[in-house]
Structure formats: structure tokens, C-alpha cells
Design an enzyme around this catalytic site. Sequence first.
Site, PDB file in Angstrom:
ATOM      1  N   ASP A  37      50.510  31.836  54.384  1.00 45.77           N
ATOM      2  CA  ASP A  37      48.836  31.586  53.800  1.00 45.77           C
ATOM      3  C   ASP A  37      47.829  30.972  55.040  1.00 45.77           C
ATOM      4  OD1 ASP A  37      45.989  30.577  52.463  1.00 45.77           O
ATOM      5  OD2 ASP A  37      47.277  31.130  49.962  1.00 45.77           O
TER       6      ASP A  37
ATOM      7  N   SER B 117      45.538  44.316  39.505  1.00 54.52           N
ATOM      8  CA  SER B 117      44.313  44.271  38.132  1.00 54.52           C
ATOM      9  C   SER B 117      44.525  44.868  36.907  1.00 54.52           C
ATOM     10  CB  SER B 117      43.524  43.796  38.972  1.00 54.52           C
ATOM     11  OG  SER B 117      41.848  43.544  38.388  1.00 54.52           O
TER      12      SER B 117
ATOM     13  N   TYR C 290      36.261  46.027  45.419  1.00 51.99           N
ATOM     14  CA  TYR C 290      37.723  45.328  45.382  1.00 51.99           C
ATOM     15  C   TYR C 290      38.360  45.761  44.860  1.00 51.99           C
ATOM     16  CZ  TYR C 290      40.719  42.191  42.814  1.00 51.99           C
ATOM     17  OH  TYR C 290      41.808  41.089  42.079  1.00 51.99           O
TER      18      TYR C 290
ATOM     19  N   LYS D 245      42.850  47.854  45.183  1.00 50.51           N
ATOM     20  CA  LYS D 245      44.080  47.364  44.674  1.00 50.51           C
ATOM     21  C   LYS D 245      44.041  48.923  43.950  1.00 50.51           C
ATOM     22  CE  LYS D 245      43.661  43.106  44.250  1.00 50.51           C
ATOM     23  NZ  LYS D 245      45.323  42.451  45.157  1.00 50.51           N
TER      24      LYS D 245
ATOM     25  N   ARG E 133      37.813  40.066  26.098  1.00 56.05           N
ATOM     26  CA  ARG E 133      38.832  39.914  27.533  1.00 56.05           C
ATOM     27  C   ARG E 133      40.361  39.088  26.872  1.00 56.05           C
ATOM     28  NH1 ARG E 133      35.063  42.219  29.164  1.00 56.05           N
ATOM     29  NH2 ARG E 133      34.424  42.917  31.587  1.00 56.05           N
TER      30      ARG E 133
HETATM   31  P1  NAD Z   1      43.098  32.689  45.727  1.00 56.85           P
HETATM   32  O1  NAD Z   1      42.181  33.006  46.030  1.00 56.85           O
HETATM   33  O2  NAD Z   1      43.072  31.611  44.925  1.00 56.85           O
HETATM   34  O3  NAD Z   1      44.506  33.370  46.816  1.00 56.85           O
HETATM   35  C1  NAD Z   1      45.361  33.925  47.843  1.00 56.85           C
HETATM   36  C2  NAD Z   1      45.661  33.602  48.771  1.00 56.85           C
HETATM   37  O4  NAD Z   1      45.875  34.394  49.270  1.00 56.85           O
HETATM   38  C3  NAD Z   1      44.801  32.493  48.893  1.00 56.85           C
HETATM   39  O5  NAD Z   1      44.934  31.075  49.289  1.00 56.85           O
HETATM   40  C4  NAD Z   1      44.378  32.393  50.887  1.00 56.85           C
HETATM   41  O6  NAD Z   1      44.027  31.643  51.731  1.00 56.85           O
HETATM   42  C5  NAD Z   1      45.153  33.418  50.978  1.00 56.85           C
HETATM   43  N1  NAD Z   1      45.299  34.996  51.873  1.00 56.85           N
HETATM   44  C6  NAD Z   1      43.675  35.682  51.996  1.00 56.85           C
HETATM   45  N2  NAD Z   1      43.471  36.735  52.505  1.00 56.85           N
HETATM   46  C7  NAD Z   1      44.475  36.468  53.393  1.00 56.85           C
HETATM   47  C8  NAD Z   1      45.466  36.572  55.293  1.00 56.85           C
HETATM   48  N3  NAD Z   1      44.829  37.720  55.610  1.00 56.85           N
HETATM   49  N4  NAD Z   1      46.242  36.414  55.584  1.00 56.85           N
HETATM   50  C9  NAD Z   1      46.739  34.920  54.821  1.00 56.85           C
HETATM   51  N5  NAD Z   1      46.470  34.765  53.993  1.00 56.85           N
HETATM   52  C10 NAD Z   1      45.119  35.396  53.267  1.00 56.85           C
HETATM   53  O7  NAD Z   1      43.064  34.904  45.067  1.00 56.85           O
HETATM   54  P2  NAD Z   1      44.843  33.861  43.858  1.00 56.85           P
HETATM   55  O8  NAD Z   1      43.702  34.573  42.025  1.00 56.85           O
HETATM   56  O9  NAD Z   1      45.277  33.678  43.351  1.00 56.85           O
HETATM   57  O10 NAD Z   1      44.642  36.027  43.233  1.00 56.85           O
HETATM   58  C11 NAD Z   1      45.998  36.142  43.764  1.00 56.85           C
HETATM   59  C12 NAD Z   1      46.105  37.517  43.341  1.00 56.85           C
HETATM   60  O11 NAD Z   1      46.385  38.013  42.166  1.00 56.85           O
HETATM   61  C13 NAD Z   1      45.143  38.781  44.550  1.00 56.85           C
HETATM   62  O12 NAD Z   1      46.129  39.771  45.312  1.00 56.85           O
HETATM   63  C14 NAD Z   1      44.127  38.711  43.336  1.00 56.85           C
HETATM   64  O13 NAD Z   1      43.111  39.972  44.049  1.00 56.85           O
HETATM   65  C15 NAD Z   1      44.964  39.327  42.440  1.00 56.85           C
HETATM   66  N6  NAD Z   1      43.794  39.187  40.949  1.00 56.85           N
HETATM   67  C16 NAD Z   1      43.704  38.181  40.771  1.00 56.85           C
HETATM   68  C17 NAD Z   1      43.349  37.634  39.744  1.00 56.85           C
HETATM   69  C18 NAD Z   1      42.580  36.303  39.207  1.00 56.85           C
HETATM   70  O14 NAD Z   1      41.504  36.558  38.394  1.00 56.85           O
HETATM   71  N7  NAD Z   1      42.306  35.679  39.707  1.00 56.85           N
HETATM   72  C19 NAD Z   1      42.880  38.564  38.617  1.00 56.85           C
HETATM   73  C20 NAD Z   1      43.576  39.706  39.012  1.00 56.85           C
HETATM   74  C21 NAD Z   1      44.518  40.037  40.162  1.00 56.85           C
HETATM   75  C1  WQD Z   2      34.463  37.332  31.553  1.00 60.75           C
HETATM   76  C2  WQD Z   2      33.404  37.305  30.804  1.00 60.75           C
HETATM   77  C3  WQD Z   2      30.976  38.235  31.372  1.00 60.75           C
HETATM   78  C4  WQD Z   2      30.493  34.141  33.920  1.00 60.75           C
HETATM   79  C5  WQD Z   2      37.179  39.607  37.011  1.00 60.75           C
HETATM   80  C6  WQD Z   2      37.344  40.996  37.325  1.00 60.75           C
HETATM   81  C7  WQD Z   2      39.203  41.357  37.167  1.00 60.75           C
HETATM   82  C8  WQD Z   2      39.647  40.093  37.594  1.00 60.75           C
HETATM   83  C9  WQD Z   2      39.594  38.948  36.993  1.00 60.75           C
HETATM   84  C10 WQD Z   2      40.710  40.494  39.526  1.00 60.75           C
HETATM   85  C11 WQD Z   2      32.451  38.490  30.976  1.00 60.75           C
HETATM   86  C12 WQD Z   2      31.462  36.935  30.586  1.00 60.75           C
HETATM   87  C13 WQD Z   2      31.619  34.700  33.199  1.00 60.75           C
HETATM   88  C14 WQD Z   2      29.364  33.717  33.428  1.00 60.75           C
HETATM   89  C15 WQD Z   2      29.502  34.800  31.294  1.00 60.75           C
HETATM   90  N1  WQD Z   2      40.006  39.438  38.790  1.00 60.75           N
HETATM   91  N2  WQD Z   2      30.597  35.960  31.771  1.00 60.75           N
HETATM   92  N3  WQD Z   2      28.520  33.764  32.092  1.00 60.75           N
HETATM   93  O1  WQD Z   2      34.556  40.162  34.702  1.00 60.75           O
HETATM   94  O2  WQD Z   2      36.608  40.313  33.405  1.00 60.75           O
HETATM   95  O3  WQD Z   2      37.404  40.292  35.221  1.00 60.75           O
HETATM   96  O4  WQD Z   2      38.103  38.513  36.423  1.00 60.75           O
HETATM   97  O5  WQD Z   2      41.203  40.878  39.397  1.00 60.75           O
HETATM   98  O6  WQD Z   2      39.294  42.157  37.907  1.00 60.75           O
HETATM   99  O7  WQD Z   2      36.608  41.404  37.399  1.00 60.75           O
HETATM  100  O8  WQD Z   2      36.507  38.636  34.316  1.00 60.75           O
HETATM  101  O9  WQD Z   2      35.003  35.665  34.081  1.00 60.75           O
HETATM  102  O10 WQD Z   2      33.859  37.104  35.571  1.00 60.75           O
HETATM  103  O11 WQD Z   2      33.883  37.459  33.198  1.00 60.75           O
HETATM  104  O12 WQD Z   2      28.748  35.374  30.046  1.00 60.75           O
HETATM  105  O13 WQD Z   2      28.555  32.702  33.715  1.00 60.75           O
HETATM  106  O14 WQD Z   2      32.701  36.055  30.931  1.00 60.75           O
HETATM  107  O15 WQD Z   2      29.912  38.454  31.336  1.00 60.75           O
HETATM  108  O16 WQD Z   2      31.996  39.040  29.816  1.00 60.75           O
HETATM  109  P1  WQD Z   2      35.828  39.922  33.992  1.00 60.75           P
HETATM  110  P2  WQD Z   2      34.571  37.201  34.342  1.00 60.75           P
END
Ligand code: NAD
Ligand code: WQD
Length: 340
Positions: free
Chosen positions: A31, A124, A149, A153, A230
Site C-alpha cells: 500500500d 463495484s 472510475y 472497474k 441503495r
Molecule cells: P481505500 O481508498 O480506502 O483503499 C485503497 C487503498 O489502496 C488505500 O489504502 C491506498 O493508499 C491504496 N492505493 C491506491 N493506489 C495505490 C497504488 N498505486 N499503489 C499502492 N497502493 C495504492 O478504498 P476502499 O474503499 O477500501 O476500496 C477498496 C477497493 O474497493 C477499491 O478498488 C475500490 O474501487 C473498490 N470499491 C470500493 C467501494 C466503496 O464504496 N468503498 C465500492 C465498490 C468498490
Molecule cells: C448514496 C445515496 C446520494 C451524499 C458510490 C459510487 C459507487 C460505489 C459506492 C465504488 C445517493 C445520496 C449522498 C450526500 C445524499 N463506489 N447522498 N447526500 O452514489 O450509491 O455510490 O459509492 O465503487 O460506484 O458511485 O453512494 O454514498 O455517494 O450515495 O443525499 O451528501 O445518498 O444521492 O442517493 P452511491 P453515495
Amino acid sequence: MAILVTGGLGYIGSHTVVELLNNGFEVVIVDDLSNSERFILDNIKEISGKSPVFYPFDLKRRALLNQVLDAHSIEGCINFAAFKAVGESQEKPVDYYENNLFTLINLLQEFKERNISNFIFSSSCTVYGQADEMPIDENTPMKRPESSYGKTKQMGEEMLMDFANAHQKRVSLLRYFNPIGAHSSAKLGELPIGVPNNLVPYVTQTGAGIREKLSIWGADYPTPDGTAIRDYIYVVDLAKAHVAALKKLLSEKNEMVIDIYNLGTGKGSSVLEVVHAFEKANNVKVPYQICGRRAGDITIAYANADKAERELNWKANTSLEEALRTTWEWQKYLESRKVH
Ligand code: NAD
Ligand code: WQD
């Protein structure tokens, strides 16, 4: 044998590392701390009583990755490392393609040349866009995501399917819905970067008085209370799904496997339901105002996660309120450390 966890100090990665360690796996974390901090590693050690190996570097530096793979006997990888802010990806698309795809390409280039077969990818629900029917199962047609983004994915998934087919590898594509909450110890959670875009971090900071008011983006959706729906999944439940998906890959007899799972609760909650559940769970008021819709938002998304239940023997069973209670405990912990 060890599991390489990229982004293992991030939000979902850190919880998954704890679950892997609890299940007896050895863990090697890479990381670059671009979105985490070192104290997360200390807290992982404290919670698990174990010490994962940690390398702080950017995975775009393939020569360093090569050295790590030479130094350890790696049997699988869970790849969390990526940039994840949807809005930011619209402003800096090239940075998102560069970080999310080059890191993946470097890993796959290394793995195809080595005898490392098992790869889990953080995908995602964004790959589905606004699906025509609810709940969303794995056969729901994917739409072209609006954000760069989301495109990284979708491209990542395609790259992994080609990789598995061409090189006889086992991959698991995990499509997360909306992860929320923090570890029950309150020592791991989502680190806030600036003003949160996601709902639960914003609600939490409003409850804590850091933000004055939550803006609810739209109350004119065709849903029972007019706010968008959601599927909010507790992060520890999500972390456990990774261990289950990994164990399945490791026990496979087939050389080539492509698993795809939706990871959600199967239950949709509206924005207002989240606000009220947070208030009830923590006895805290969250002032809000109704505003116009946020560009790019969809009306409704929740999972059919039956396939994961059937094949991984996994189910998300933590309630929304319980998850929101852990978020509040984590917020208090951050305040005690003066991290805002
Ligand atoms: P996060 O940002 O908390 O964790 C990602 C970690 O990767 C961080 O600690 C960052 O320092 C590290 N990182 C980023 N780029 C790097 C690089 N080039 N080299 C080494 N380390 C690097 O995010 P998260 O919420 O834990 O998400 C983890 C994964 O899940 C991501 O791929 C994200 O796209 C995916 N994801 C997240 C969500 C969400 O809502 N949190 C939803 C769907 C998918
Ligand atoms: C949830 C709901 C907003 C903030 C995102 C990414 C998705 C995935 C998860 C990574 C929506 C509403 C939000 C606020 C609000 N991530 N909202 N006021 O948009 O479902 O998904 O995170 O892969 O790819 O798009 O999540 O938490 O942003 O929003 O009313 O201040 O809350 O409009 O309806 P979302 P979110």
C-alpha cells in the site's frame, strides 16, 4: 504460502486483512499510503495479535513488485489498490485510468509469468448503472458506467476474464454494493478525505457537528419516500466474503475459473431511512435539507446476493443500525486521535 493484499491498509482492505489473519492466512500488504495512514497497520496488529508484512510503495513501480514476489511465496492476491472517488474521476480521468489500470496490469504481468493462480478483484455495482429491474443479479446486463472510475472497474473485469482464459488462472470478480461501517473495536474504518461525497460519512460528520447539515440529493424519486435507494453492506460482512471467495478459489480443481459475485444485503434502504437509522442507533440528531438531484445518480440499486450465499456459504447479516453504530464509534475514535 501467503496472500498478497494490495491496498491492504485501506478501508475494505484493512478489515479483510484482519479476517484473513483470523483465518490463519499469512498476509503481505502493499500500500502506498496514498489514502491511508500507518496507524492502521498498528491497529491491524493490535486487533489480530499478528504481524502482516508491509511494503509501502506504489504498485505502478513494477520492479518493486517483482522483488516482493521474489521474496515471498504468494498463492493468491486480493487487489484493493485503486482510486475510488467517482466525482474526482470526472475531473482527473487520466489519473484514474493510470492508477487503477497500470497497477492491475503490473500485477497480471507478474502473475502470468509466475505460478500464481488466484486473483480477487474489487469491482463495484457501478458496472450495472441503472438496472431495469430489481434486485440486480449477476446476469443483469451491464451498462456503460458514466464515470471514468466506473469504466476502470468494467475494464478491469474484462482484463481479468481475458487473463484467466489465456493463462489458465482463477479469478473472482466481487461487485460490492455500498460498503459502510467500521470494525467493532473502533480501530479500523473509513478515513475521511476532505468533504465526504458518500452518504454515511457525511451523515456521521453531520452528527458529530463537523458539517452543519446533510444535503439530501433529491426527494422526488419514484420511491416510497422520494429519496434514492441503495444496498448498504457492513464492511466486516464484506471482508468475510473475500475470505470465502479466496477459500473457494484455493480449493478449485479447475485451472481456469471466473467467479462473479454480487456482494450486498439484498435489501434496499432510502437516504431518509439511513438518516433515521443513524439517529436511532446513536441517539444523535442529523439536521438535513432537501436539495436537487445529484448529477449521475441512479434511483435505485440493490443486490440479489443469492449466488454468493449458495456458492460461498456467505451472507451479509449485520443490520443497518448496527453498522451505523460502529461508524459512530469510529468517528469518536478519530476525534480522540484528532484525525478529521
Ligand atoms: P481505500 O481508498 O480506502 O483503499 C485503497 C487503498 O489502496 C488505500 O489504502 C491506498 O493508499 C491504496 N492505493 C491506491 N493506489 C495505490 C497504488 N498505486 N499503489 C499502492 N497502493 C495504492 O478504498 P476502499 O474503499 O477500501 O476500496 C477498496 C477497493 O474497493 C477499491 O478498488 C475500490 O474501487 C473498490 N470499491 C470500493 C467501494 C466503496 O464504496 N468503498 C465500492 C465498490 C468498490
Ligand atoms: C448514496 C445515496 C446520494 C451524499 C458510490 C459510487 C459507487 C460505489 C459506492 C465504488 C445517493 C445520496 C449522498 C450526500 C445524499 N463506489 N447522498 N447526500 O452514489 O450509491 O455510490 O459509492 O465503487 O460506484 O458511485 O453512494 O454514498 O455517494 O450515495 O443525499 O451528501 O445518498 O444521492 O442517493 P452511491 P453515495
